[in-house]
Scaffold this active site. Structure first.
Site, PDB file in Angstrom:
ATOM      1  N   ASN A   9       0.865  -1.177   0.000  1.00 11.51           N
ATOM      2  CA  ASN A   9       0.000   0.000   0.000  1.00 11.51           C
ATOM      3  C   ASN A   9       0.903   1.230   0.000  1.00 11.51           C
ATOM      4  O   ASN A   9       1.492   1.572   1.021  1.00 11.51           O
ATOM      5  CB  ASN A   9      -0.891  -0.018   1.259  1.00 11.51           C
ATOM      6  CG  ASN A   9      -1.696   1.261   1.411  1.00 11.51           C
ATOM      7  OD1 ASN A   9      -1.801   2.055   0.483  1.00 11.51           O
ATOM      8  ND2 ASN A   9      -2.265   1.466   2.592  1.00 11.51           N
ATOM      9  N   TRP A  10       1.005   1.857  -1.167  1.00 14.80           N
ATOM     10  CA  TRP A  10       1.958   2.969  -1.310  1.00 14.80           C
ATOM     11  C   TRP A  10       1.418   4.271  -0.734  1.00 14.80           C
ATOM     12  O   TRP A  10       2.146   5.261  -0.675  1.00 14.80           O
ATOM     13  CB  TRP A  10       2.307   3.159  -2.794  1.00 14.80           C
ATOM     14  CG  TRP A  10       3.083   2.022  -3.383  1.00 14.80           C
ATOM     15  CD1 TRP A  10       3.646   0.961  -2.706  1.00 14.80           C
ATOM     16  CD2 TRP A  10       3.401   1.809  -4.774  1.00 14.80           C
ATOM     17  NE1 TRP A  10       4.291   0.121  -3.582  1.00 14.80           N
ATOM     18  CE2 TRP A  10       4.150   0.613  -4.864  1.00 14.80           C
ATOM     19  CE3 TRP A  10       3.120   2.513  -5.940  1.00 14.80           C
ATOM     20  CZ2 TRP A  10       4.626   0.109  -6.073  1.00 14.80           C
ATOM     21  CZ3 TRP A  10       3.593   2.019  -7.151  1.00 14.80           C
ATOM     22  CH2 TRP A  10       4.336   0.834  -7.214  1.00 14.80           C
ATOM     23  N   LYS A  11       0.155   4.311  -0.396  1.00 13.49           N
ATOM     24  CA  LYS A  11      -0.458   5.529   0.165  1.00 13.49           C
ATOM     25  C   LYS A  11      -0.176   6.736  -0.745  1.00 13.49           C
ATOM     26  O   LYS A  11      -0.157   6.587  -1.965  1.00 13.49           O
ATOM     27  CB  LYS A  11       0.026   5.765   1.595  1.00 13.49           C
ATOM     28  CG  LYS A  11      -0.127   4.518   2.467  1.00 13.49           C
ATOM     29  CD  LYS A  11       0.083   4.778   3.925  1.00 13.49           C
ATOM     30  CE  LYS A  11       0.040   3.454   4.682  1.00 13.49           C
ATOM     31  NZ  LYS A  11       0.035   3.599   6.106  1.00 13.49           N
ATOM     32  N   HIS A  95      -9.481   1.082   4.962  1.00  8.70           N
ATOM     33  CA  HIS A  95      -8.175   1.278   5.615  1.00  8.70           C
ATOM     34  C   HIS A  95      -8.373   2.226   6.796  1.00  8.70           C
ATOM     35  O   HIS A  95      -9.181   3.151   6.729  1.00  8.70           O
ATOM     36  CB  HIS A  95      -7.173   1.867   4.617  1.00  8.70           C
ATOM     37  CG  HIS A  95      -5.786   1.875   5.157  1.00  8.70           C
ATOM     38  ND1 HIS A  95      -5.351   2.838   6.024  1.00  8.70           N
ATOM     39  CD2 HIS A  95      -4.752   1.011   4.995  1.00  8.70           C
ATOM     40  CE1 HIS A  95      -4.094   2.581   6.365  1.00  8.70           C
ATOM     41  NE2 HIS A  95      -3.707   1.477   5.752  1.00  8.70           N
ATOM     42  N   GLU A  97      -6.817   4.657   7.832  1.00 10.42           N
ATOM     43  CA  GLU A  97      -6.663   6.085   7.522  1.00 10.42           C
ATOM     44  C   GLU A  97      -7.920   6.634   6.857  1.00 10.42           C
ATOM     45  O   GLU A  97      -8.297   7.787   7.073  1.00 10.42           O
ATOM     46  CB  GLU A  97      -5.412   6.292   6.646  1.00 10.42           C
ATOM     47  CG  GLU A  97      -4.142   6.099   7.471  1.00 10.42           C
ATOM     48  CD  GLU A  97      -2.936   5.585   6.708  1.00 10.42           C
ATOM     49  OE1 GLU A  97      -2.917   5.668   5.469  1.00 10.42           O
ATOM     50  OE2 GLU A  97      -2.010   5.072   7.370  1.00 10.42           O
ATOM     51  N   GLU A 167      -5.429  -5.161  10.562  1.00 12.48           N
ATOM     52  CA  GLU A 167      -4.415  -4.133  10.754  1.00 12.48           C
ATOM     53  C   GLU A 167      -4.680  -3.380  12.059  1.00 12.48           C
ATOM     54  O   GLU A 167      -5.485  -2.430  12.070  1.00 12.48           O
ATOM     55  CB  GLU A 167      -4.446  -3.134   9.594  1.00 12.48           C
ATOM     56  CG  GLU A 167      -4.196  -3.741   8.234  1.00 12.48           C
ATOM     57  CD  GLU A 167      -3.630  -2.703   7.268  1.00 12.48           C
ATOM     58  OE1 GLU A 167      -2.483  -2.846   6.865  1.00 12.48           O
ATOM     59  OE2 GLU A 167      -4.345  -1.741   6.956  1.00 12.48           O
ATOM     60  N   GLY A 173       2.296   2.108  10.643  1.00 13.52           N
ATOM     61  CA  GLY A 173       3.236   3.215  10.483  1.00 13.52           C
ATOM     62  C   GLY A 173       3.920   3.628  11.765  1.00 13.52           C
ATOM     63  O   GLY A 173       4.536   4.687  11.826  1.00 13.52           O
ATOM     64  N   SER A 212       3.299  -2.343  10.286  1.00 14.72           N
ATOM     65  CA  SER A 212       4.754  -2.344  10.467  1.00 14.72           C
ATOM     66  C   SER A 212       5.397  -3.696  10.184  1.00 14.72           C
ATOM     67  O   SER A 212       6.365  -4.086  10.839  1.00 14.72           O
ATOM     68  CB  SER A 212       5.122  -1.845  11.878  1.00 14.72           C
ATOM     69  OG  SER A 212       4.677  -0.508  12.052  1.00 14.72           O
ATOM     70  N   GLY A 233       2.822  -1.261   4.277  1.00 12.74           N
ATOM     71  CA  GLY A 233       2.865   0.165   3.982  1.00 12.74           C
ATOM     72  C   GLY A 233       4.297   0.606   3.730  1.00 12.74           C
ATOM     73  O   GLY A 233       4.838   0.442   2.633  1.00 12.74           O
ATOM     74  N   GLY A 234       4.933   1.141   4.748  1.00 14.42           N
ATOM     75  CA  GLY A 234       6.272   1.732   4.619  1.00 14.42           C
ATOM     76  C   GLY A 234       7.272   0.841   3.893  1.00 14.42           C
ATOM     77  O   GLY A 234       7.983   1.299   2.985  1.00 14.42           O
TER      78      GLY A 234
HETATM   79  C1  PEP Z   1      -0.841   0.073   6.057  1.00 13.35           C
HETATM   80  O1  PEP Z   1      -0.973   1.284   5.996  1.00 13.35           O
HETATM   81  O2  PEP Z   1      -1.689  -0.672   5.539  1.00 13.35           O
HETATM   82  C2  PEP Z   1       0.330  -0.453   6.737  1.00 13.35           C
HETATM   83  C3  PEP Z   1       0.331  -1.709   7.105  1.00 13.35           C
HETATM   84  O3  PEP Z   1       1.352   0.435   6.947  1.00 13.35           O
HETATM   85  P1  PEP Z   1       2.778   0.112   7.637  1.00 13.35           P
HETATM   86  O4  PEP Z   1       3.289  -1.182   7.050  1.00 13.35           O
HETATM   87  O5  PEP Z   1       3.638   1.278   7.276  1.00 13.35           O
HETATM   88  O6  PEP Z   1       2.520  -0.014   9.091  1.00 13.35           O
END
Ligand code: PEP
Length: 249
Positions: A9-11, A95, A97, A167, A173, A212, A233-234
């Site tokens: 997920n590149w956001k 999600h 966010e 999640e 994040g 994470s 994500g990251g």
């Molecule tokens: C996400 O936003 O779906 C996510 C899992 O982010 P991160 O891996 O950065 O925690």
């Protein structure tokens, strides 16, 4: 036997140049494993470019969101049929966010889930509790409520072609990951909830973990019996890290 799904997920990140480089790295190093599916979810505007670059590759394309409506006066929105036209095979809905920053309620998320399904896109339903909710001991009831909203609107059959991403909000994040046991417990509870409606769907639906996940913790999370992959994500913004997670799967 459930396949493993690793989805990035590149956001709100990337440029034409950085995305091209990232994809070059991912495609070059992707392990040849039959039991692994890989997808990336770019910002909307890069979806056609990404789909083009990946047209003869086994990395699939997903969206991060979708309009609740098929068409009409909804300025700024992108419909499921548009996403389908540009090659999206997966679509994130709910999600954390989107839920927290854009006030998407369970019922809104359930509508988005169905518009994706109806366009032949596999919805990835994101669920998870806040830290406060975990501390209150209501994790399972929060996650169940988020899933129940889809069952109530569309029935259990909606999960025959869907993915659930557990999640925990406190792990997204933050660099703080759920332990493999904490994640496994929630994944097992989700599967048990689905099994009360349909055992076959509960046994086959992919439930992936997000929060994470990185090259250092992926293997132990992915080794848990009810964890069928990761939503990243990251770490999905770095080809080496993303590939290391794919290799751990
Ligand atoms: C996400 O936003 O779906 C996510 C899992 O982010 P991160 O891996 O950065 O925690």
């Amino acid at each position: 036997m459930r396949k493993t799904l690793i989805a990035g997920n590149w956001k709100l990140n990337g440029s034409g140049e950085s995305i091209t480089e990232l994809l070059k790295g991912i495609v070059a190093g992707l392990p040849e494993t039959e039991s692994l599916s890989v997808a990336v979810c770019p910002p909307y505007i890069y979806i056609p470019m990404v789909a083009d670059i990946l047209s003869d590759q086994r990395v699939m394309v997903g969206s991060q969101n979708v309009a609740a409506h098929a068409k009409g006066a909804y300025t700024g929105e992108i419909s499921a049929s548009m996403l389908s036209e540009f090659g999206c095979q997966y679509g994130l809905v709910g999600h954390s966010e989107r839920r927290s920053l854009y006030n998407e309620a369970d019922a809104d998320v359930a509508v988005k889930f169905k518009v994706l399904s109806d366009s032949g896109i596999i919805p990835v339903l994101c669920v998870g509790e806040t830290l406060e909710e975990r501390d209150q001991g209501v994790t399972e009831s929060v996650v169940s409520r988020q899933i129940q909203a889809v069952i109530d609107q569309h029935g259990i059959a909606a999960f025959a072609a869907a993915v659930i991403a557990y999640e925990p909000v406190w792990a997204i994040g933050t660099g703080r990951t759920a332990t493999p046991e904490q994640a496994q417990d929630v994944h097992a509870a989700i599967r048990a909830l689905l099994a009360t409606y349909d055992k076959a769907i509960a046994d086959t639906v992919q439930i992936v973990y997000g929060g994470s996940m990185n090259p250092g913790n992926a293997a132990e999370l992915l080794a848990m019996s009810d964890i069928d992959g990761g939503l990243i994500g990251g770490a999905s913004l770095n080809a080496d890290d993303f590939l290391a997670i794919c290799r751990a799967a």
